[in-house]
Motif scaffolding. Structure first.
Motif, PDB file in Angstrom:
ATOM      1  N   ARG A   5       0.841  -1.198   0.000  1.00 42.04           N
ATOM      2  CA  ARG A   5       0.000   0.000   0.000  1.00 42.04           C
ATOM      3  C   ARG A   5       0.873   1.245   0.000  1.00 42.04           C
ATOM      4  N   ARG A   6       0.476   2.220  -0.778  1.00 39.86           N
ATOM      5  CA  ARG A   6       1.187   3.494  -0.808  1.00 39.86           C
ATOM      6  C   ARG A   6       0.570   4.452   0.203  1.00 39.86           C
ATOM      7  N   PRO A   7       1.383   5.326   0.770  1.00 37.01           N
ATOM      8  CA  PRO A   7       0.791   6.350   1.634  1.00 37.01           C
ATOM      9  C   PRO A   7      -0.077   7.295   0.800  1.00 37.01           C
ATOM     10  N   ALA A   8      -1.028   7.969   1.444  1.00 30.32           N
ATOM     11  CA  ALA A   8      -1.956   8.857   0.738  1.00 30.32           C
ATOM     12  C   ALA A   8      -1.221   9.933  -0.053  1.00 30.32           C
ATOM     13  N   SER A   9      -0.086  10.387   0.445  1.00 30.34           N
ATOM     14  CA  SER A   9       0.651  11.438  -0.247  1.00 30.34           C
ATOM     15  C   SER A   9       1.595  10.879  -1.305  1.00 30.34           C
ATOM     16  N   GLY A  10       1.608   9.578  -1.506  1.00 29.39           N
ATOM     17  CA  GLY A  10       2.559   8.951  -2.422  1.00 29.39           C
ATOM     18  C   GLY A  10       2.349   9.291  -3.879  1.00 29.39           C
ATOM     19  N   SER A  11       1.128   9.625  -4.274  1.00 31.12           N
ATOM     20  CA  SER A  11       0.885   9.948  -5.675  1.00 31.12           C
ATOM     21  C   SER A  11       0.762  11.449  -5.907  1.00 31.12           C
ATOM     22  N   ALA A  12       0.901  12.240  -4.866  1.00 30.48           N
ATOM     23  CA  ALA A  12       0.803  13.694  -4.999  1.00 30.48           C
ATOM     24  C   ALA A  12       2.112  14.254  -5.549  1.00 30.48           C
ATOM     25  N   PRO A  13       2.008  15.232  -6.468  1.00 30.76           N
ATOM     26  CA  PRO A  13       3.249  15.846  -6.951  1.00 30.76           C
ATOM     27  C   PRO A  13       4.032  16.430  -5.785  1.00 30.76           C
ATOM     28  N   CYS A  14       5.290  16.218  -5.748  1.00 26.68           N
ATOM     29  CA  CYS A  14       6.199  16.686  -4.695  1.00 26.68           C
ATOM     30  C   CYS A  14       5.979  15.973  -3.365  1.00 26.68           C
ATOM     31  N   GLY A  15       5.097  14.975  -3.323  1.00 19.58           N
ATOM     32  CA  GLY A  15       4.919  14.163  -2.126  1.00 19.58           C
ATOM     33  C   GLY A  15       4.382  14.928  -0.936  1.00 19.58           C
ATOM     34  N   GLY A  16       4.629  14.383   0.233  1.00 21.77           N
ATOM     35  CA  GLY A  16       4.167  14.986   1.465  1.00 21.77           C
ATOM     36  C   GLY A  16       4.948  14.412   2.624  1.00 21.77           C
ATOM     37  N   GLY A  17       4.728  14.924   3.794  1.00 21.88           N
ATOM     38  CA  GLY A  17       5.415  14.425   4.970  1.00 21.88           C
ATOM     39  C   GLY A  17       6.847  14.915   5.062  1.00 21.88           C
ATOM     40  N   PRO A  18       7.655  14.247   5.866  1.00 16.39           N
ATOM     41  CA  PRO A  18       9.014  14.736   6.119  1.00 16.39           C
ATOM     42  C   PRO A  18       9.942  14.658   4.909  1.00 16.39           C
ATOM     43  N   ARG A  19       9.605  13.866   3.912  1.00 17.37           N
ATOM     44  CA  ARG A  19      10.484  13.730   2.744  1.00 17.37           C
ATOM     45  C   ARG A  19       9.934  14.417   1.511  1.00 17.37           C
ATOM     46  N   ARG A  20       9.068  15.377   1.694  1.00 14.01           N
ATOM     47  CA  ARG A  20       8.489  16.040   0.526  1.00 14.01           C
ATOM     48  C   ARG A  20       9.540  16.864  -0.212  1.00 14.01           C
ATOM     49  N   CYS A  21       9.257  17.152  -1.450  1.00 14.83           N
ATOM     50  CA  CYS A  21      10.183  17.861  -2.324  1.00 14.83           C
ATOM     51  C   CYS A  21      10.421  19.282  -1.818  1.00 14.83           C
ATOM     52  N   ARG A  22      11.667  19.676  -1.736  1.00 10.73           N
ATOM     53  CA  ARG A  22      11.994  21.027  -1.274  1.00 10.73           C
ATOM     54  C   ARG A  22      11.605  22.083  -2.294  1.00 10.73           C
ATOM     55  N   GLY A  23      11.492  21.707  -3.557  1.00  8.73           N
ATOM     56  CA  GLY A  23      11.154  22.669  -4.600  1.00  8.73           C
ATOM     57  C   GLY A  23       9.675  22.738  -4.913  1.00  8.73           C
ATOM     58  N   GLY A  24       8.838  22.082  -4.127  1.00 13.93           N
ATOM     59  CA  GLY A  24       7.403  22.044  -4.397  1.00 13.93           C
ATOM     60  C   GLY A  24       6.752  23.411  -4.422  1.00 13.93           C
ATOM     61  N   GLN A  25       7.072  24.251  -3.476  1.00 18.16           N
ATOM     62  CA  GLN A  25       6.476  25.587  -3.416  1.00 18.16           C
ATOM     63  C   GLN A  25       6.895  26.398  -4.642  1.00 18.16           C
ATOM     64  N   PHE A  26       8.168  26.302  -5.018  1.00 13.66           N
ATOM     65  CA  PHE A  26       8.641  26.994  -6.207  1.00 13.66           C
ATOM     66  C   PHE A  26       7.944  26.457  -7.452  1.00 13.66           C
ATOM     67  N   ALA A  27       7.771  25.133  -7.539  1.00  9.36           N
ATOM     68  CA  ALA A  27       7.118  24.526  -8.702  1.00  9.36           C
ATOM     69  C   ALA A  27       5.680  25.015  -8.839  1.00  9.36           C
ATOM     70  N   ARG A  28       4.946  25.135  -7.731  1.00 11.61           N
ATOM     71  CA  ARG A  28       3.570  25.631  -7.783  1.00 11.61           C
ATOM     72  C   ARG A  28       3.539  27.089  -8.226  1.00 11.61           C
ATOM     73  N   ALA A  29       4.465  27.907  -7.723  1.00 11.35           N
ATOM     74  CA  ALA A  29       4.519  29.312  -8.126  1.00 11.35           C
ATOM     75  C   ALA A  29       4.848  29.425  -9.618  1.00 11.35           C
ATOM     76  N   GLU A  30       5.797  28.624 -10.081  1.00 13.86           N
ATOM     77  CA  GLU A  30       6.188  28.654 -11.484  1.00 13.86           C
ATOM     78  C   GLU A  30       5.039  28.196 -12.380  1.00 13.86           C
TER      79      GLU A  30
END
Length: 75
Positions: A5-30
């Motif tokens: 089973r995948r975690p709920a955030s496993g299919s979200a772009p940039c993930g979630g939780g403690p290992r989420r993508c550091r560039g996620g906020q920049f990617a959303r702004a871009e």
């Protein structure tokens, strides 16, 4: 993942939780900036009859019915 089973955030772009993508906020702004830039030069036009609205599905939020197509026109 344990048990296949995948975690709920496993299919979200940039993930979630403690290992989420550091560039996620920049990617959303871009992405927002890119859509605004494209939207300034092009418009989505529904090819239906004048005065008719595109078909919407009512649920938690309104969204387009499946297979609803728009025409892209230069502004």
């Amino acid at each position: 993942a344990p048990g296949g089973r995948r975690p709920a955030s496993g299919s979200a772009p940039c993930g979630g939780g403690p290992r989420r993508c550091r560039g996620g906020q920049f990617a959303r702004a871009e992405a927002g900036l890119a859509l605004a830039t494209i939207g300034r030069e092009y418009a989505l036009v529904w090819p239906g009859a004048p005065g008719d609205d595109p078909p919407l599905l009512g649920a938690m939020t309104a969204r387009m019915a499946p297979d609803t197509e728009f025409v892209v026109e230069r502004r």
